[in-house]
Design an enzyme around this catalytic site. Structure first.
Site, PDB file in Angstrom:
ATOM      1  N   LYS A 230      52.817 -13.387  -8.641  1.00 60.98           N
ATOM      2  CA  LYS A 230      52.350 -14.240  -7.557  1.00 60.98           C
ATOM      3  C   LYS A 230      52.762 -13.707  -6.180  1.00 60.98           C
ATOM      4  O   LYS A 230      51.987 -13.780  -5.225  1.00 60.98           O
ATOM      5  CB  LYS A 230      52.892 -15.658  -7.752  1.00 60.98           C
ATOM      6  CG  LYS A 230      52.200 -16.682  -6.862  1.00 60.98           C
ATOM      7  CD  LYS A 230      52.564 -18.105  -7.257  1.00 60.98           C
ATOM      8  CE  LYS A 230      51.759 -19.103  -6.437  1.00 60.98           C
ATOM      9  NZ  LYS A 230      52.079 -20.495  -6.807  1.00 60.98           N
TER      10      LYS A 230
ATOM     11  N   MET B 173      29.872 -17.872 -45.150  1.00 67.13           N
ATOM     12  CA  MET B 173      30.286 -16.579 -45.688  1.00 67.13           C
ATOM     13  C   MET B 173      31.534 -16.737 -46.553  1.00 67.13           C
ATOM     14  O   MET B 173      31.675 -16.067 -47.580  1.00 67.13           O
ATOM     15  CB  MET B 173      30.520 -15.586 -44.543  1.00 67.13           C
ATOM     16  CG  MET B 173      30.578 -14.141 -44.993  1.00 67.13           C
ATOM     17  SD  MET B 173      29.075 -13.622 -45.881  1.00 67.13           S
ATOM     18  CE  MET B 173      28.099 -12.925 -44.560  1.00 67.13           C
TER      19      MET B 173
END
Lengths: 172, 593
Positions: free
Chosen positions: B168, B489
């Site tokens: 920051k 699947m």
């Protein structure tokens, strides 16, 4: 058959010239652990005056295909300048340094000192009960010396891992 | 050089200037404490559009959809800690599928790094194996250079995601902005031009081939649309059949008679048998993935193999090849075509004709065949739903994304792509939840196009929160759910390989997708039988709003053909339509005849 079949293993000494930035060693080690390659020994230190480049020397074992993969995977890392397979690119020198502490008395102590002399190990510290030897050489020479020291009171070893360089005018 | 370049500005301002210099027009992100300075700078400009996603993983997939449908670098902006960790799946997805991204992550201020500060994570450590490269910026003076370098690394060589971690204080402290510098990178020098010797050797082999095949992959797509044009040209010159990986679909037109369809685990009969029986295989921009090769020691046993790849680490990784060519697919194909034209050796056209005759026999097997009853009230077959979707959309400007599972394979088999960059799917990592955010990113890049996420009812729930993003930005994405109430699947593997013990694969307690769509300000449609299907597709296409079309399909349908893992290409299982052959196919005879 053109699939990967069982191949003989070989040892490879690979020198890697890298940008000396934070995390670069983690990248190299992570590559080996992530892809399941062996590291038999690894050394690293800055090698240029401005310290912008470091040289990593890795001794590894694998099949010819795996060693080719290792080289290719190392080469694609962004901070890597060059990968050199010293064990394949011509004659090279490989040396390792060990600091070896032997604790013992009387006969064993005298024998340890005699053998150290024969191996050209230097005594760099001594007390009445101990020696610290400094020994430089190829890995097998260090191994041989350590085998001899074991029954004579070998107490502790610190090894640097292999530093290697090509013979002659060839550079990385 | 203008005066601004030498004046010190905040790190956040440097970042935005660097992004603009890189041509960025849209970024996908989510704000948080560590990136507030960037959001403040974004607020005060209009050149870069920020798309607020609902989860950071979706930001990365959206950037992937944007990148893969445009060929540009996708950009992601997330905060430190959980923002960064949520992005990891997307980054690895982009790494596996070679998608160029730059991911900007916030970080706690430099003096707090290592102190277990609030929302701190060792982001570069965590993402080292999930990115092509990553950076932690420690000085504001380095910021512009690092961002430019990140874009360069992401888009050159084998493309991939690059992460830049931004503490920051670096975003707040002033420093001068630097323009990108031309010239090579200090250590990173990807090779893109092929060497002449392997090109000549490849052409010698292909000219002498009796049974050649071109096996193409995502590398062609990454090399740009011109590479696809050259692929068509090369296939025409050589007369060879063409098969494609999942990632490569669209690079070669599915409507071209030389196209055999996709190969691999759910590839067509003709593609896999042609791979098994070829004598010269030309791999163009694919990587011999295990879903493609099947059992390695039975993979194309009689073939000389040529492998063109931009990544030297892909050579001899899974399959040992005879002629490696390290190059960008565009430059490699150009060199191959030139070498073909300047080599006067004649091809064995008779052998080639025999080869095609054999392929035509395999084609008659019609391995993707299915039977759809058109009787009123009949159950919809999932394959039929895709086929009708293709019928009704392929002449439009359409882009398809998918989630992961059966629906993805059916889409790959039955939606026929004729152009590159139209097909966005998670191939390498197989990330459920990819399709909706990828469709968002694709729609952003192509506002007037029809963008459809072909989904399953399980996968779609993994990033369903992005319905909010669709609503906020009025993105008319269509979600076409093949709803069989199972993780299909998983169910298929349990049926075929685990004795029909359907452990945890039933999609219990599903939402009402129509109401769900409506609650997110979208249109909800449902097709329960064959009578509804065409009408629902038509309504979906006609809507200018986001749509969820919940298509109820046959719950027991399996995806065939299938090469069980560990089997060879000629040991594929065909579907119930081919019952008499379905027991253990050994078509070695057919190959050798």
């Amino acid at each position: 058959m053109n699939a990967i079949v069982e191949e003989p293993l070989r040892s490879a000494t690979i020198s890697v010239l890298v940008e000396n930035e934070s995390g670069v060693l983690a990248r190299v080690i992570g590559l080996f652990s992530g892809r399941g390659y062996n590291i038999d020994s690894l050394t690293v230190a800055p090698v240029e005056e401005d310290r912008r480049k470091s040289r990593i020397t890795i001794v590894t074992t694998g099949t010819e295909l795996v060693i080719d993969q290792i080289k290719a995977q190392l080469d694609r890392l962004v901070p890597v300048y060059r990968v050199s397979d010293l064990s394949r690119e011509g004659p090279h020198l490989a040396r390792e340094l060990a600091l070896i502490k032997v604790i013992g008395q009387n006969q064993n102590r005298a024998e340890a000192l005699r053998l150290a002399d024969a191996f050209r190990a230097r005594v760099i510290d001594a007390t009445t009960e101990s020696f610290v030897f400094e020994l430089t050489g190829a890995t097998d020479k260090l191994d041989a010396f350590l085998d001899l020291m074991r029954p004579l009171g070998l107490a502790e070893v610190s090894r640097t891992g292999v530093a290697a360089i090509a013979r002659g005018t060839r550079t990385i | 050089m203008n005066a601004l370049t030498t004046t010190a500005v905040s790190g956040a301002e440097i970042l935005l200037r660097a992004l603009k210099a890189q041509g960025v027009d849209v970024i996908f992100g989510y704000p948080g404490g560590a990136v507030l300075p960037i959001y403040d700078a974004l607020f005060q400009q209009n050149a870069i559009r920020h798309i607020l996603v609902r989860h950071e993983q979706a930001a990365v997939h959206a950037a992937e959809g944007y990148a893969r449908s445009t060929g540009k670098v996708g950009v992601v902006l997330v905060t430190s800690g959980p923002g960064a960790t949520n992005a990891v799946t997307g980054l690895l997805d982009a790494l596996m599928d070679s998608v160029p991204l730059v991911c900007l992550t916030g970080q706690v201020p430099t003096h707090l790094i290592g102190n277990d500060a609030f929302q701190e994570a060792d982001t570069t450590g965590i993402t080292r194996q999930a990115t092509k490269h990553n950076y932690l910026v420690k000085r504001s003076e380095d910021l512009a250079r690092v961002v430019h370098e990140a874009f360069y690394v992401a888009r050159t060589g084998r493309p991939g995601p690059v992460l830049v971690d931004l503490p920051k204080d670096i975003l707040i402290n002033p420093a001068p902005y630097d323009d990108p510098v031309a010239g090579p990178h200090r250590s990173y020098r990807p090779r893109t031009e092929p060497e002449p010797a392997p090109i000549r050797e490849a052409i010698r082999l292909i000219k002498a081939a009796k049974r050649p095949i071109l096996y193409t992959g995502g590398g062609i797509i990454n090399a740009g649309p011109e590479a696809s044009d050259l692929l068509i040209e090369f296939a025409r010159l050589t007369g060879a059949p063409v098969t494609s990986t999942l990632m490569g679909l669209g690079a070669f037109p599915a409507s071209n008679p030389a196209f055999l369809g996709m190969l691999g685990m759910h590839g067509t009969y003709e593609a896999n048998l042609a791979m098994h029986g070829c004598d010269v295989m030309v791999n163009l921009g694919a990587r011999f993935d295990d879903r493609v090769t099947g059992r390695l020691n039975a993979f194309a046993p009689g073939a000389k193999k040529i492998h063109l790849d931009i990544d030297p680490a892909n050579i001899n990784k899974n399959v040992v090849v005879d002629v490696p060519i390290i190059a960008d697919a565009l430059l490699g194909l150009r060199a191959l075509i030139e070498a073909w034209k300047s080599d006067s050796t004649r091809q064995d056209r008779t052998a080639l004709a025999d080869w095609w005759q054999r392929i035509e026999v395999w084609r008659t097997k019609d391995s993707l065949k299915f039977t759809q009853s058109l009787a009123p009230g009949a159950t919809i077959k999932p394959q039929h739903a895709i086929k009708r979707l293709w019928d009704m959309t392929h002449e439009r400007n359409t882009y398809i994304t998918t989630e992961v599972g059966q629906h993805q394979m059916w889409a790959a088999q039955h939606y026929r792509f004729d152009k590159p960059n139209r097909w966005m799917t998670s191939g390498g990592l197989g990330t459920m939840g990819y399709g909706l955010p990828a469709a968002m990113g694709t729609q952003l890049a192509h506002p007037d196009a029809l963008v459809i996420d072909i989904a399953g009812e399980a996968s779609i729930l993994m990033n369903i929160q992005e319905m909010g993003t669709l609503a906020q930005y009025r993105l008319p994405v269509k979600i076409f759910i093949l709803n069989n109430e199972y993780m299909g699947m998983v169910r298929q593997w349990q049926e075929l390989l685990h004795g029909g013990r359907y452990s945890e694969s039933y999609s219990a307690a599903l939402p009402d997708f129509v109401k769900l769509a409506e609650s997110f300000h979208a249109v909800g449609l449902r097709a329960e039988t064959i009578d509804d299907l065409d009408r629902v597709i038509a309504e979906m296409i006609a809507s200018d709003r986001p749509v969820i079309a919940d298509i109820h399909v046959d719950k027991r349908e399996n995806c065939f053909p299938m090469i069980p893992s560990g089997a060879a290409h000629n040991e594929m299982i065909l579907g119930p339509e081919h019952e008499e052959e379905a027991r253990g196919i050994t078509d070695e005879g057919l190959v050798l005849v």
